[in-house]
Design a protein around this motif. Sequence first.
Motif, mmCIF file in Angstrom:
data_model
loop_
_atom_site.group_PDB
_atom_site.id
_atom_site.type_symbol
_atom_site.label_atom_id
_atom_site.label_comp_id
_atom_site.label_asym_id
_atom_site.label_seq_id
_atom_site.Cartn_x
_atom_site.Cartn_y
_atom_site.Cartn_z
ATOM 1 N N ASP A 75 0.842 -1.197 0.000
ATOM 2 C CA ASP A 75 0.000 0.000 0.000
ATOM 3 C C ASP A 75 0.881 1.252 0.000
ATOM 4 O O ASP A 75 2.061 1.197 0.381
ATOM 5 C CB ASP A 75 -0.899 -0.025 1.242
ATOM 6 N N ASN A 77 0.737 3.849 1.955
ATOM 7 C CA ASN A 77 1.098 4.178 3.329
ATOM 8 C C ASN A 77 2.308 3.375 3.793
ATOM 9 O O ASN A 77 3.200 3.893 4.464
ATOM 10 C CB ASN A 77 -0.122 3.863 4.205
ATOM 11 N N HIS A 81 6.035 4.850 5.036
ATOM 12 C CA HIS A 81 6.608 4.508 6.338
ATOM 13 C C HIS A 81 7.955 3.810 6.181
ATOM 14 O O HIS A 81 8.854 3.998 7.012
ATOM 15 C CB HIS A 81 5.649 3.625 7.146
ATOM 16 N N ASP A 145 -7.293 1.614 -1.574
ATOM 17 C CA ASP A 145 -7.811 0.759 -0.502
ATOM 18 C C ASP A 145 -8.884 -0.194 -1.024
ATOM 19 O O ASP A 145 -8.852 -1.393 -0.739
ATOM 20 C CB ASP A 145 -8.391 1.609 0.636
ATOM 21 N N THR A 162 0.349 -2.753 4.891
ATOM 22 C CA THR A 162 -0.192 -1.410 5.066
ATOM 23 C C THR A 162 -0.031 -0.931 6.498
ATOM 24 O O THR A 162 0.084 -1.733 7.421
ATOM 25 C CB THR A 162 -1.692 -1.364 4.683
ATOM 26 N N ASN A 163 -0.022 0.390 6.660
ATOM 27 C CA ASN A 163 -0.039 0.997 7.990
ATOM 28 C C ASN A 163 -1.328 1.789 8.191
ATOM 29 O O ASN A 163 -1.506 2.427 9.222
ATOM 30 C CB ASN A 163 1.168 1.925 8.180
ATOM 31 N N ASP A 164 -2.191 1.763 7.200
ATOM 32 C CA ASP A 164 -3.460 2.493 7.250
ATOM 33 C C ASP A 164 -4.431 1.784 8.186
ATOM 34 O O ASP A 164 -4.747 0.608 7.986
ATOM 35 C CB ASP A 164 -4.040 2.571 5.835
ATOM 36 N N ARG A 165 -4.908 2.503 9.195
ATOM 37 C CA ARG A 165 -5.766 1.899 10.221
ATOM 38 C C ARG A 165 -7.098 1.414 9.642
ATOM 39 O O ARG A 165 -7.575 0.333 9.980
ATOM 40 C CB ARG A 165 -6.012 2.933 11.322
ATOM 41 N N ASP A 166 -7.691 2.222 8.774
ATOM 42 C CA ASP A 166 -8.985 1.844 8.180
ATOM 43 C C ASP A 166 -8.852 0.621 7.275
ATOM 44 O O ASP A 166 -9.699 -0.274 7.298
ATOM 45 C CB ASP A 166 -9.572 3.006 7.369
ATOM 46 N N LEU A 167 -7.784 0.583 6.487
ATOM 47 C CA LEU A 167 -7.566 -0.564 5.601
ATOM 48 C C LEU A 167 -7.306 -1.827 6.419
ATOM 49 O O LEU A 167 -7.813 -2.898 6.090
ATOM 50 C CB LEU A 167 -6.406 -0.295 4.647
ATOM 51 N N LYS A 168 -6.553 -1.696 7.508
ATOM 52 C CA LYS A 168 -6.313 -2.854 8.386
ATOM 53 C C LYS A 168 -7.623 -3.380 8.943
ATOM 54 O O LYS A 168 -7.855 -4.593 8.985
ATOM 55 C CB LYS A 168 -5.406 -2.455 9.564
ATOM 56 N N SER A 181 2.934 -4.688 8.634
ATOM 57 C CA SER A 181 3.007 -3.253 8.879
ATOM 58 C C SER A 181 4.389 -2.876 9.404
ATOM 59 O O SER A 181 5.160 -3.734 9.819
ATOM 60 C CB SER A 181 1.917 -2.829 9.877
#
Length: 198
Positions: A75, A77, A81, A145, A162-168, A181
């Motif tokens: 991803d 994000n 990172h 996403d 990914t580091n995206d909270r919503d995608l996780k 992540s």
Amino acid sequence: MSRVKKTRKFAAVKRIIGQRDARLKKNQEKGEEDGGKRKASKGRQAVVREVPQVSSSLFFQYNTALVPPYAVLVDTNFLSHTVQHKLELQSTMMDCLYAKCVPVITACVMAELEKLGSKYRVALRIARDERWERLQCDHKGVYADDCLVDRVQKHKIYIVATNDRDLKRRVRKIPGVPIMSVARGKYTIERLPDAPEK
């Protein structure tokens, strides 16, 4: 010998089917007629529920299709990172999983990185590397996403990085899909049963 006393049994009456019982043929016919009238008056159709087909590669929550070399869907994000923590993409993935990894970058992620501009130019240069596998997207729009979640639901052969909270949160709802992540200067993996403990 004493004689056994016979006691009277109360409520031991033969059961009789009532006139309004639904099992009688005349009442069933009436019910069908009334049901047709009710449906016509309401104007609604019966609700059809579909249960999604469970992947054949799943053994309960364990995904048997995930074997080395691992295909890792990356991803935007995650790439940013990685650049912030000054990590090398493939070697750090291999250190995390103790196996060969192939980073997979979709056309949507590339488009998103290009849109973000000069701030993410290093991440874009990493994504353009020829060593990584590319996937073309056949859907409309370039929201990464949705693209990643849709691809993972169709084919459960990927690890999502990914580091995206919503995608996780969205990926956790799909059984048998691990999430990678960046945390504390290294990559971490969750929901992979064979993952080495650190």
